[in-house]
Design a protein around this motif. Sequence first.
Motif, PDB file in Angstrom:
ATOM      1  N   SER A   1       0.842  -1.054   0.082  1.00  0.00           N
ATOM      2  CA  SER A   1      -0.026  -0.200  -0.147  1.00  0.00           C
ATOM      3  C   SER A   1       0.841   1.221  -0.064  1.00  0.00           C
ATOM      4  O   SER A   1       2.131   1.351   0.289  1.00  0.00           O
ATOM      5  CB  SER A   1      -1.060   0.200   1.232  1.00  0.00           C
ATOM      6  N   ASP A   2       0.270   2.521  -0.327  1.00  0.00           N
ATOM      7  CA  ASP A   2       0.909   3.749  -0.115  1.00  0.00           C
ATOM      8  C   ASP A   2       1.435   3.984   1.225  1.00  0.00           C
ATOM      9  O   ASP A   2       2.684   4.238   1.223  1.00  0.00           O
ATOM     10  CB  ASP A   2       0.127   4.818  -0.531  1.00  0.00           C
ATOM     11  N   GLU A   3       0.848   3.342   2.155  1.00  0.00           N
ATOM     12  CA  GLU A   3       1.395   3.626   3.675  1.00  0.00           C
ATOM     13  C   GLU A   3       2.935   2.808   3.692  1.00  0.00           C
ATOM     14  O   GLU A   3       3.646   3.288   4.421  1.00  0.00           O
ATOM     15  CB  GLU A   3       0.227   3.423   4.639  1.00  0.00           C
ATOM     16  N   ASP A   4       2.556   1.537   3.298  1.00  0.00           N
ATOM     17  CA  ASP A   4       3.797   0.724   3.575  1.00  0.00           C
ATOM     18  C   ASP A   4       5.016   1.226   2.578  1.00  0.00           C
ATOM     19  O   ASP A   4       6.202   1.319   3.250  1.00  0.00           O
ATOM     20  CB  ASP A   4       3.458  -0.568   2.579  1.00  0.00           C
TER      21      ASP A   4
ATOM     22  N   GLU B   1       5.502   4.303   2.004  1.00  0.00           N
ATOM     23  CA  GLU B   1       6.040   5.727   2.835  1.00  0.00           C
ATOM     24  C   GLU B   1       6.906   5.194   3.989  1.00  0.00           C
ATOM     25  O   GLU B   1       7.800   5.914   4.177  1.00  0.00           O
ATOM     26  CB  GLU B   1       4.942   6.501   3.182  1.00  0.00           C
ATOM     27  N   THR B   2       6.469   4.164   4.806  1.00  0.00           N
ATOM     28  CA  THR B   2       7.148   3.661   5.714  1.00  0.00           C
ATOM     29  C   THR B   2       8.500   3.071   5.212  1.00  0.00           C
ATOM     30  O   THR B   2       9.686   3.365   6.122  1.00  0.00           O
ATOM     31  CB  THR B   2       6.432   2.496   6.713  1.00  0.00           C
TER      32      THR B   2
END
Length: 562
Positions: A395-398, A400-401
């Motif tokens: 995901s985009d969150e992954d 970004e992390t």
Amino acid sequence: MPFSSLPRPIAEALADRGYATPTPVQAQVIEADAHMRDLLVSAQTGSGKTVAYALAIAENLLEGAEFLAPPTEPMALIIAPTRELALQVQRELIWLYAKTGARIVSCVGGMDVRREQRNLANGAHIIVGTPGRLRDHLERGHLLSQSLRAVVLDEADEMLDLGFREDLEEILDATPPERRTLLFSATMPKPIAALAKRYQRDALRIITTSERAQHSDIDYRAVAVAPADIEHAVVNILRFHEANGAMIFCATRENVRRLHAALSERGFHAVALSGELSQNERNHALQALRDRRARVCVATDVAARGIDLPDLGLVIHAELPIDPETLQHRSGRTGRAGRKGICVLIAPYPRRRHAERLMRAANVNAQWEAVPSPQDIRIRDQERLIETLTLGENSDEDLETAAKLLETLDPQQIAAAFARMHRTTLPAPEELFDAGPPPRDEGPRAGFEDTMWFRLNVGRNGNADPRWLLPLLCRRGHITKREVGAIRILATETRFEIPRAISAKFAAALKRTAGEEDGVTIEPADGPPPPQERGAPRGPKRPGAPRPPHRHQPRPYKGRRG
């Protein structure tokens, strides 16, 4: 015959569950030759026999209609050997007959009898139950049997083995003589043939598989270990295969309890099934397996009869089965309905020949191999980790992390930290006791210049072997394998040396542990074996020669069966 030929509500229910074509046993019971006839069926475990007999009796219940009238007296009775199997059958019938308006009631031991009485009083189309509870309801007048059109005996051989012959005969004698009788049994011993002859009329014999085909979807493995290493072998086999579901068989309730506790302590998500558990506890255990909250089930043979668990990819025989039929039944929990499975037999060194005879009698061809080592398990863990990382989408969150991590750490540090976190979630593998080859006559090694000799009452004629004797000595004498010197296996006894400095401690430990290995005695000897005895050839085994006891099992291997 395709499913489309069945009544519409039944065919739709099958399609909704993803059933495209019938299995061999399902196809044969709905053929024209089987129409309204008594059936005597041999079908392998996992062949879809529950759906098969549910399809077969549909014509007795519906009689050409699509929907059933409101329930009054039962029209079909299905008898199963155990509570778990009966409840499992009820669940299968509920979805299969859902669109016909059928009411299906269970009557099994260990459940609320008053609630069952109320359910029977309110009417039912199909009753599923165990022999003892059904007989009880019949004798008390709660189960009305005169309207029964079909009776199914599921796993009839198991019911006779469990001592339910009288219950079955009383139930069948109380049913209408014109009823249809379907008898399903994995094997057809003489008692089953006698039962069929007495209660069936012109039964159609259906055999859907050969003995060889029963094992076609199961990859059999066998390992030989020191008796003290059985528990460690179970741990490493579980870790090496990492199956979505695994079942481990023990011979007794006590063994189930001990092994379950040992696995739980090591971090495995495990449940236990044995006869000492209440029905509520057993239901919770099975539900945990179906919900994937648990992945390992430790069970006795009796408790595991008829259980069908999703994605059960691994069966481990922690203790050898008592006969070929039990071996087939245990192993048949995996490799079901076209899915592949692995079955591993763990044989203590003294019982390897017995294990080989057992597998030959069961028509099983197993590959003997070593127990997976910690290094083997680490390699498999790495392969599985890499495979997991390549699956799925980020995901985009992954992402970004990941970008923030790369700003502060280099990729190797991130990968190492991830591998470490992954490893800490897994139970640690075990180092097995490796007895190694027998000692050679190359002079005393360091620390064994002054020794004392002891003797065991088991020799070559009793299958004595350092691979199981050495762990036994360590366990009984509270010493390590490095503190055992030369081992001399004679015809009827075995002598070994212990450094004199620890001989008193060793002898004291032997007194405290006396009786733990029934039939094996260890005591001081009057010296080393006579020279003429050393290296004596193996002769034929003499009648009455001591044999290694079959109780050479590590704790947790004691207790009552079932």
